[in-house]
Design a protein around this motif. Structure first.
Motif, PDB file in Angstrom:
ATOM      1  N   PHE A  18     -24.125 -11.939 -60.333  1.00  0.00           N
ATOM      2  CA  PHE A  18     -22.727 -11.807 -59.924  1.00  0.00           C
ATOM      3  C   PHE A  18     -22.721 -11.107 -58.578  1.00  0.00           C
ATOM      4  N   ARG A  19     -22.078 -11.716 -57.582  1.00  0.00           N
ATOM      5  CA  ARG A  19     -22.091 -11.183 -56.220  1.00  0.00           C
ATOM      6  C   ARG A  19     -20.727 -10.586 -55.895  1.00  0.00           C
ATOM      7  N   LEU A  20     -20.738  -9.302 -55.591  1.00  0.00           N
ATOM      8  CA  LEU A  20     -19.497  -8.570 -55.355  1.00  0.00           C
ATOM      9  C   LEU A  20     -19.469  -8.025 -53.929  1.00  0.00           C
ATOM     10  N   ALA A  21     -18.506  -8.492 -53.143  1.00  0.00           N
ATOM     11  CA  ALA A  21     -18.309  -7.954 -51.799  1.00  0.00           C
ATOM     12  C   ALA A  21     -17.372  -6.747 -51.884  1.00  0.00           C
ATOM     13  N   TYR A  22     -17.538  -5.801 -50.969  1.00  0.00           N
ATOM     14  CA  TYR A  22     -16.635  -4.646 -50.937  1.00  0.00           C
ATOM     15  C   TYR A  22     -16.473  -4.167 -49.504  1.00  0.00           C
ATOM     16  N   VAL A  23     -15.266  -3.692 -49.193  1.00  0.00           N
ATOM     17  CA  VAL A  23     -14.945  -3.296 -47.824  1.00  0.00           C
ATOM     18  C   VAL A  23     -15.166  -1.796 -47.652  1.00  0.00           C
ATOM     19  N   VAL A  68     -11.189  -5.614 -51.992  1.00  0.00           N
ATOM     20  CA  VAL A  68     -10.613  -5.745 -50.655  1.00  0.00           C
ATOM     21  C   VAL A  68      -9.336  -4.910 -50.561  1.00  0.00           C
ATOM     22  N   ARG A  69      -8.757  -4.921 -49.382  1.00  0.00           N
ATOM     23  CA  ARG A  69      -7.473  -4.252 -49.172  1.00  0.00           C
ATOM     24  C   ARG A  69      -6.389  -5.312 -49.005  1.00  0.00           C
ATOM     25  N   LEU A  70      -5.265  -5.081 -49.660  1.00  0.00           N
ATOM     26  CA  LEU A  70      -4.139  -6.009 -49.542  1.00  0.00           C
ATOM     27  C   LEU A  70      -3.463  -5.853 -48.185  1.00  0.00           C
ATOM     28  N   PRO A  71      -2.823  -6.931 -47.689  1.00  0.00           N
ATOM     29  CA  PRO A  71      -2.599  -8.207 -48.362  1.00  0.00           C
ATOM     30  C   PRO A  71      -3.791  -9.148 -48.231  1.00  0.00           C
ATOM     31  N   VAL A  72      -3.891 -10.099 -49.181  1.00  0.00           N
ATOM     32  CA  VAL A  72      -4.888 -11.160 -49.110  1.00  0.00           C
ATOM     33  C   VAL A  72      -4.356 -12.228 -48.169  1.00  0.00           C
ATOM     34  N   ASP A  73      -5.171 -12.642 -47.222  1.00  0.00           N
ATOM     35  CA  ASP A  73      -4.690 -13.540 -46.162  1.00  0.00           C
ATOM     36  C   ASP A  73      -4.806 -15.016 -46.540  1.00  0.00           C
ATOM     37  N   GLY A  74      -4.039 -15.453 -47.530  1.00  0.00           N
ATOM     38  CA  GLY A  74      -4.031 -16.878 -47.868  1.00  0.00           C
ATOM     39  C   GLY A  74      -3.768 -17.120 -49.338  1.00  0.00           C
ATOM     40  N   ASP A  75      -3.251 -18.325 -49.657  1.00  0.00           N
ATOM     41  CA  ASP A  75      -2.961 -18.690 -51.037  1.00  0.00           C
ATOM     42  C   ASP A  75      -4.183 -19.211 -51.778  1.00  0.00           C
ATOM     43  N   HIS A 115      -4.501   3.536 -32.855  1.00  0.00           N
ATOM     44  CA  HIS A 115      -4.207   2.376 -33.699  1.00  0.00           C
ATOM     45  C   HIS A 115      -5.338   1.351 -33.554  1.00  0.00           C
ATOM     46  N   PRO A 116      -6.428   1.513 -34.310  1.00  0.00           N
ATOM     47  CA  PRO A 116      -7.574   0.607 -34.160  1.00  0.00           C
ATOM     48  C   PRO A 116      -7.234  -0.830 -34.547  1.00  0.00           C
ATOM     49  N   LEU A 117      -7.984  -1.773 -34.007  1.00  0.00           N
ATOM     50  CA  LEU A 117      -7.746  -3.181 -34.292  1.00  0.00           C
ATOM     51  C   LEU A 117      -8.025  -3.536 -35.750  1.00  0.00           C
ATOM     52  N   ASP A 118      -8.867  -2.762 -36.405  1.00  0.00           N
ATOM     53  CA  ASP A 118      -9.148  -3.014 -37.824  1.00  0.00           C
ATOM     54  C   ASP A 118      -8.295  -2.125 -38.732  1.00  0.00           C
ATOM     55  N   ASP A 119      -7.121  -1.738 -38.249  1.00  0.00           N
ATOM     56  CA  ASP A 119      -6.194  -0.883 -39.001  1.00  0.00           C
ATOM     57  C   ASP A 119      -5.978  -1.421 -40.414  1.00  0.00           C
ATOM     58  N   THR A 120      -5.976  -0.541 -41.398  1.00  0.00           N
ATOM     59  CA  THR A 120      -5.825  -0.942 -42.804  1.00  0.00           C
ATOM     60  C   THR A 120      -4.461  -0.583 -43.378  1.00  0.00           C
ATOM     61  N   LEU A 121      -3.586   0.013 -42.572  1.00  0.00           N
ATOM     62  CA  LEU A 121      -2.285   0.450 -43.084  1.00  0.00           C
ATOM     63  C   LEU A 121      -1.177  -0.576 -42.862  1.00  0.00           C
ATOM     64  N   GLY A 122      -1.429  -1.541 -42.028  1.00  0.00           N
ATOM     65  CA  GLY A 122      -0.494  -2.654 -41.892  1.00  0.00           C
ATOM     66  C   GLY A 122       0.770  -2.376 -41.111  1.00  0.00           C
ATOM     67  N   SER A 178      -2.544   2.173 -48.175  1.00  0.00           N
ATOM     68  CA  SER A 178      -3.422   1.025 -48.394  1.00  0.00           C
ATOM     69  C   SER A 178      -3.602   0.793 -49.883  1.00  0.00           C
ATOM     70  N   ARG A 179      -3.536  -0.483 -50.293  1.00  0.00           N
ATOM     71  CA  ARG A 179      -3.743  -0.855 -51.690  1.00  0.00           C
ATOM     72  C   ARG A 179      -5.051  -1.633 -51.813  1.00  0.00           C
ATOM     73  N   VAL A 180      -5.873  -1.210 -52.741  1.00  0.00           N
ATOM     74  CA  VAL A 180      -7.154  -1.878 -52.989  1.00  0.00           C
ATOM     75  C   VAL A 180      -6.977  -2.868 -54.134  1.00  0.00           C
ATOM     76  N   ALA A 181      -7.591  -4.037 -54.011  1.00  0.00           N
ATOM     77  CA  ALA A 181      -7.436  -5.085 -55.013  1.00  0.00           C
ATOM     78  C   ALA A 181      -8.768  -5.771 -55.265  1.00  0.00           C
ATOM     79  N   LEU A 182      -8.856  -6.430 -56.398  1.00  0.00           N
ATOM     80  CA  LEU A 182      -9.989  -7.312 -56.696  1.00  0.00           C
ATOM     81  C   LEU A 182      -9.525  -8.733 -56.395  1.00  0.00           C
TER      82      LEU A 182
END
Length: 272
Positions: A18-23, A68-75, A115-122, A178-182
């Motif tokens: 099982f391969r699990l990616a994490y940010v 990952v961190r929400l939002p998820v970018d796609g349906d 305000h970094p380009l990889d900002d996680t607060l949206g 920031s909200r963390v999600a699976l």
């Protein structure tokens, strides 16, 4: 692990791992530990990735699921929220904020907020004075804070990840969090191993997990576990091993001293 290493009865015999990616900032160790306890024959591979890389790995099949961190970018990706992080402001240790326990967003009005380009607060624009240029990464922004250029608002886990002896952080109120999600590739039904991991992060017990492995284990254990509870005893006494009521306390028990036990038969000894 090859197919020959897995028992034919194992419902995961067609999956090698099982391969699990994490940010960055997300710590999967507690869930990984539970995975190894419940599925010792299914290796779990951890893939550290940036947010963009994590979503790419899910879409390309390089990862089965991702923290990952929400939002998820796609349906095309499914996700379940797990928890919300506290937002903090990172400052030099000699900054005035270091003397306070908590900071309100209004307190940032005169501060240069990076305000970094990889900002996680949206947020589109952080409070305070904007910098002339946006740092490329959170790590770059941390370096600027250490140099006294400005302050930085981030999830608490990222402040810990980028800890430095010359910096500190304080809780920041009334700002985005920031909200963390699976997350995993969208499908009518989640794959077996993904369902197993969903059960782990949601705190399900082994018997309540929805994966096929749990159902198989439950089916093996259930008859043995429930046999004592279902086996009836003459006389209907579930706590007394089926003995007549008179046998409990030398024959003096019973309702109203009627001389009959629960079965309705006369007591031994003919008392009453």
């Amino acid at each position: 692990m090859t197919g020959s290493d897995v028992s034919p009865a194992d419902p995961h015999s067609d999956s090698s791992s099982f391969r699990l990616a994490y940010v960055p900032g997300v710590t999967p160790s507690k869930w990984v530990k539970i995975w190894h306890e419940r599925l010792p024959d299914v290796p779990l591979a951890l893939l550290a990735a940036t947010p963009t890389e994590a979503f790419g790995a899910l879409r390309e099949g390089a990862a089965d699921a991702g923290l990952v961190r929400l939002p998820v970018d796609g349906d095309d990706l499914s996700a379940i929220p797990l928890y919300t992080e506290t937002t903090v402001v990172v400052v030099p240790k000699d900054h005035a904020f270091a003397a306070a326990e908590e900071i309100a967003v209004e307190d940032l009005a005169d501060e240069l907020v990076l305000h970094p380009l990889d900002d996680t607060l949206g947020w589109e624009r952080p409070p305070g004075r904007p910098a002339n240029e946006r740092p490329a990464t959170t790590a770059d922004a941390i370096e600027l804070v250490a140099a006294g250029v400005g302050v930085l608002a981030v999830p608490q886990s990222l402040a810990r990840l980028h800890h430095r002896k010359d910096l500190t952080y304080r809780t920041l109120h009334d700002v985005p969090q920031s909200r963390v999600a699976l997350s995993w590739p969208a499908a009518d039904e989640a794959p077996d191993l993904v369902e197993e991991f969903i059960g782990i992060v949601r705190g399900r017990t082994v018997n309540s997990t929805r994966g096929r492995r749990a159902e198989a284990l439950k089916g093996q254990k259930e008859p043995k576990d429930r046999k004592p509870a279902r086996s009836g005893k003459p006389g209907g006494g579930s706590r007394t091993g089926g003995k007549p009521a008179a046998a409990r306390k030398g024959g003096s028990g019973g309702a109203g001293g009627s001389g009959r036990g629960r079965s309705g038969k006369p007591r031994r000894g003919g008392r009453g």
